[in-house]
Structures are given as C-alpha cells and as structure tokens.
Design an enzyme around this catalytic site. Structure first.
Site, PDB file in Angstrom:
ATOM      1  N   ASP A 178       0.830  -1.203   0.000  1.00  0.00           N
ATOM      2  CA  ASP A 178       0.000   0.000   0.000  1.00  0.00           C
ATOM      3  C   ASP A 178       0.870   1.261   0.000  1.00  0.00           C
ATOM      4  OD1 ASP A 178      -2.758   1.184   0.463  1.00  0.00           O
ATOM      5  OD2 ASP A 178      -1.738   1.941   2.248  1.00  0.00           O
ATOM      6  N   GLU A 229       1.925  -0.103  -4.795  1.00  0.00           N
ATOM      7  CA  GLU A 229       0.988   0.949  -5.187  1.00  0.00           C
ATOM      8  C   GLU A 229       1.766   2.270  -5.204  1.00  0.00           C
ATOM      9  OE1 GLU A 229      -3.349   2.664  -3.737  1.00  0.00           O
ATOM     10  OE2 GLU A 229      -1.726   2.437  -2.287  1.00  0.00           O
TER      11      GLU A 229
END
Length: 584
Positions: A214, A276
């Site tokens: 993330d 990401e």
C-alpha cells in the site's frame, strides 16, 4: 522461454497469474453478523478457482479501529475479531494453497493506527524511545484565536490539513490520510526493523506468497518536511505528493524490504511484490529485476483520467485518446527491459469501470462489461480482477449522502458544507463527483443471489454493515449469472481461458502499437511475440463503426469477441463490440 531482446518475457508465476482482489468486509458473511469475514472467503474459494484465477489478494484483515476500513492497523500480527481469528486466516491460506492458488496480503506500512502500541508509546512524552518513529513537530505558530498552526501547508489525501494536534505533548503528528492514520518515520532504522518483523516476517512465516504494498511511494518524505510550492492557487493547503512521493531514499527502502523478504523465506518460494506507486516516472526503477525492489507497480494514470489533479471528485472532460495513452503508459515502459507491469481497471479505491469507462445502461451494460473484459485480458502485464467486476457490477444510483460510508467522502462533505454551504454549486458538483467516482461504489456487499434483502451476502434478517447495490435485483448476481451462458461472469471465464491459451501474446506480448490512436471511438492495437501478432479492435461507442486493418491486406484469424451473432470477417463493429484476432 525468454526472448533475448525482451528480458520482460522471462517466465514468472506472478507474471502469468490472474489475481482476484477481495475486500473482506463485503465479500461473504459466514456468521450472520452483517460483516464479511475470513471463513466467508474460505467458503467461496472454489467459486474463485472456477473463475480461472491463480491467486487471491485479500485487503487488510488485521486488527484495526476501522477509521479507514482496516487501512489503519493497530496490530499487524492479529486478525480483527469481526473478521475471525488468526487460525481462521491460517486455514484460509492453507486451503487457498490446496486449491493450487497463491495468497497475497495487503501490506500497509506507510502508516498505522493511533491505537497501535508503537504510537501510544510515542505520544506519551517527547523523550520516549519511540518518539522518532513518527513525525512530530511543534506548531508553526498560533492564529488570532490561539489555535495552533500546522507545521507546513500539506493537505491530507482525504481533505483538510495533513497534521493533527495532540495535546499530550502539544505537538502535531503527520498523517497524510485519516486523522488517526499516523505516518511512520522510515528514517528511523529501529522503526523500519520493527515494521519488517511484525508486518512482513510474521506473515511470511505463515505462508503468504506475496504482498500488495500500500502507498509504496510514500515512505521517504522530503527532508525537513518543507512547505509545498503553490500548485493549487484556490487553496492554502497543497496536495502532499510534492513533499511525500518518490522521495530521496524510497528505492533504498524498497531494496532493504526486498532483502528482508528474501532472507526470511527458507523454502525457496518466490515472493511477489506489487507496489501501489500511483504517480511519477520511477516505474522502471521500481520494477527492474536487477534492482531488487518490487515485482510490478500499480499506477493511477488511467483510472484518474477525467478527474482533477487537485480534487478527486471534480469531474473533467476526457477523450478516448487520452484514456488509451494513459492505459498504455502502464506497460510501454517495460518494452525491451527487465521490468514488469500490471493491468487493472478496478479496485477497492475506484468506482465501477462499466459506469466510468463504458455504458451502464440496461441496453449496453452487459456487452460493454464484456468489452472491458476483452481489453483487460488482452493487455501485457499481471491481470487483476476485483470482486464484483466479474459479474459486471455497476455504480449504485442516486444515493443520499447518508448512505455513503467512505471516510474520504464524509470528510470532504463536511469541508464543503462548512466552506460553501449545503446547497452551493460546489456541493452540487461534489454530489455529481461522488456519484461517478466514490470508492464506496466498489465496497458494497457482494451479491451472491437474487434473494432480497441481502442477496446471499448475509442472513435475510441481518442488517449488513453497508447497503447493497440494488442492481442485484436486475440480474447482477452470481447465482443468476452462473446459469446464464451469455452473462458477464461466464464471459470472464472464457476470456481468462483464452488469456492462458495465448499467453505469449496476451500476457507477454511486446512492441505494442496503436492503430487509429486519434479515433474517439475505436481502441485498436497490435502486439508481437516472436513471429506472432495479436490485433485487438474495440468499439468504445454506441454506434456502428469500421475499424482499420493493422496492415494492408492482413489476414485475420478470430480468437474471441463479445458478440455471438457477428460476422467476424466484417470490419464493421457493432456498438460496444470488441474482437481479438491473430494476424497471419
């Protein structure tokens, strides 16, 4: 086989895998408490396997106060009790493996919850050993009312200042996202070691095969955390990317993280790492095999087309050409390199792709959903499918603000109401924006059946944690689509079979070339693999249109299309029709 001029074609399991993303709160409730859970996922593993996917990626299931749906973690080594127990998770990993699939978990290590023990210690005093594990700063000053002024002008990704004042020590802490989602300070080596051990090592020891990392571009902040230059002249607060994204030590940190993973795994399995990264021009650096950082990255360019760079809910016009170029930017950089790419158009942070990029009307919803399937399955890179995408889920319609759950929507609603008023033009534009773009569209519970009121997600007498999209009553549910050979679900199964059959071209194809790039209706292109050529012709309009051949006199051999009753030798495409050919 690896093509010598194209190192990106070196075979890897994570390149060829189709990965199915699961949002645990909304997937399947096994105990009728209104929330999806890990046992619910386990109960649907065969459904996922039958779809034709090779791995599952499960969004955060860790202990959390749930300010941001589990992306605010209070204990990396414990499952949130509403989702089950650690043993439930170990069983899920084991059964996933027994079905021949891999297990990928979300790695949320830019920030943790203010409820995490690390932060509780850090905030207790300015001299605490963990004080420097987070970004603490004194106020820049005080305003006329005596309120502390944040240390810099960075804006939170969720609106408002990126700083929260803590009265325990009268200092601010940095939190780029929600108010209780506090940024970890990767400059502190002890902090990094603790992150690696708790968030990574624990789950590697329990058999995970990879991580979706993330906010992977945010770990290295600009030294000194200075004020951002003014990019948005309409706001005192500025988007935080300038000061927080792709910072000076970011690649060093990812190399260190990769070394930790490699040293921790003792059974020889190769751990995939998808970062990401969102924005920037560092994708080739992040993904080069020789640099040992991440396997591949998620970029946002193509899913942010049509939105303002300053405010995600401001809708701006865009052309098909812009979208085509944005999509291609996800994989063009790997051509002839040792890097790799991803292909996706939905996830838990995006609205539904049929509504965004196709036609969700009853007339064309199904056919345009299949068109997007064709597009995604024909692109080079690791393929990701988000829950509900495989049944052609669309955005919910005309919901009042009270039905939205997303902290981002709620925060910005309050900011706009306070700044401009409830009935202002700004508020009307905001409502248009969330109707098209809100993350909540992807987070409604999965419709397994047509049965009211809860479509098989949970028991009929249970109130689910979030409202269901009413579309399950119009046939968008697993039960009805499974029995309908013409459904989006069954088309996905056929498309994934074709992707495996023609994997050299569909997964590893290189030397991508647009055909008719300037067309605002046709999305067509070719890709090569050795002496083979793939040609895709996709009509992104509600009109019939003729497509151009990839070269004069080319002979085409049909692979797959989304209309059953079409003349595949014709160069005229029906509304929202797509076809994939081999070029002879």
């Amino acid at each position: 086989m690896t093509i010598s001029d194209h190192p990106e074609t070196e075979p890897k399991w994570w390149k060829e895998a189709t990965i199915y993303q699961i949002y645990p709160a909304s997937f399947k409730d096994s105990n009728n408490d209104g929330w999806g859970d890990l046992k619910g996922i386990t109960s649907k593993l065969q459904y996922i396997k039958d779809l034709g996917v090779d791995a599952i990626w499960v969004c955060p299931f860790y202990d959390s106060p749930q300010q941001d749906m589990g992306y605010d973690i209070s204990n990396y080594e414990k499952v949130w009790p509403t989702y089950g127990t650690n043993e439930d998770c170990f069983e899920l990993i084991d059964k996933t493996h027994k079905l021949g699939m891999k297990f990928i978990t979300d790695l949320v290590i830019n920030h943790c919850s203010t409820e995490h023990e690390w932060f509780k210690e850090s905030r207790s005093s300015k001299t605490n050993p963990k004080r420097d594990w987070f970004f603490w700063r004194p106020p820049k000053g005080y305003d006329a009312e005596g309120k502390p002024i944040p240390p810099n002008n960075w804006k939170s990704f969720f609106g408002g200042s990126a700083w929260t004042f803590d009265e325990t020590t009268n200092e601010f802490y940095l939190r780029l996202f929600a108010s209780r989602q506090v940024d970890l300070n990767w400059e502190n080596e002890d902090c990094r070691r603790a992150i690696f051990e708790s968030a990574v090592g624990f789950w590697l020891d329990h058999g995970v095969d990879g991580f979706r990392i993330d906010t992977a571009g945010l770990y290295s902040k600009r030294p000194g955390l200075p004020d951002s230059p003014i990019f948005d002249k309409t706001s005192k607060l500025q988007h935080p990317n300038w000061g927080s994204h792709n910072g000076p030590r970011i690649h060093e940190y990812h190399q260190e993280l990769h070394r930790f993973m490699k040293n921790r795994v003792k059974d020889g399995r190769e751990i995939m790492r998808v970062g990401e990264v969102a924005h920037g021009s560092d994708n080739a650096l992040y993904t080069s095999a020789a640099r040992y950082e991440v396997s591949e990255v998620f970029s946002f360019t193509h899913v942010e087309v049509g939105t303002s760079p300053f405010f995600r809910y401001n809708i701006v016009p865009f052309t098909l050409k812009q979208w085509k170029e944005a999509i291609a930017s996800n994989f063009l950089f790997i051509n002839g390199t040792d890097s790799w790419a991803t292909t996706y158009i939905e996830n838990h942070d995006q609205a539904r792709s049929i509504t965004r990029f196709a036609d969700d009307s009853p007339k064309y919803r199904k056919i345009s959903g299949k068109l997007l399937t064709l597009l995604e399955c024909s692109l080079t890179g690791t393929l990701y499918v988000y829950q509900g995408q495989e049944i052609g889920q669309i955005n919910f319609k005309e919901w009042p603000i009270e039905k939205y759950e997303d902290v981002d929507v709620k925060n910005n609603y309050e900011i706009i109401k306070k700044s401009f008023g409830k009935n202002s033009k700004e508020m009307k534009d905001f409502f248009k924006g969330i109707a098209l773009l809100s993350r909540d569209h992807s987070r409604t519970p999965m419709p397994w059946t047509k049965d009211k009121p809860n479509a098989g997600f949970t028991g009929p007498d249970v109130k689910p944690w979030f409202f269901l999209n009413e579309s399950f009553e119009q046939g968008i549910n697993v039960e009805q689509e499974s029995r309908d050979d013409d459904s989006v679900l069954n088309f996905w199964k056929r498309a994934l079979q074709a992707r495996k059959k023609y994997k050299e071209l569909m997964i590893y194809g290189y030397d991508f070339q647009f055909i008719d790039l300037d067309s605002d209706q046709i999305f067509s292109f070719t890709k090569e693999y050795e002496d083979k050529t793939l040609f895709a012709a996709l009509n992104f309009s509600g009109e019939e249109i003729e497509f151009s051949l990839p070269r004069e006199g080319a002979s085409l051999s049909f692979i797959l299309g989304n209309y059953d009753d079409t003349d595949v030798s014709s160069r005229v495409l029906k509304p929202w029709e797509g076809r994939i050919y081999l070029v002879k």
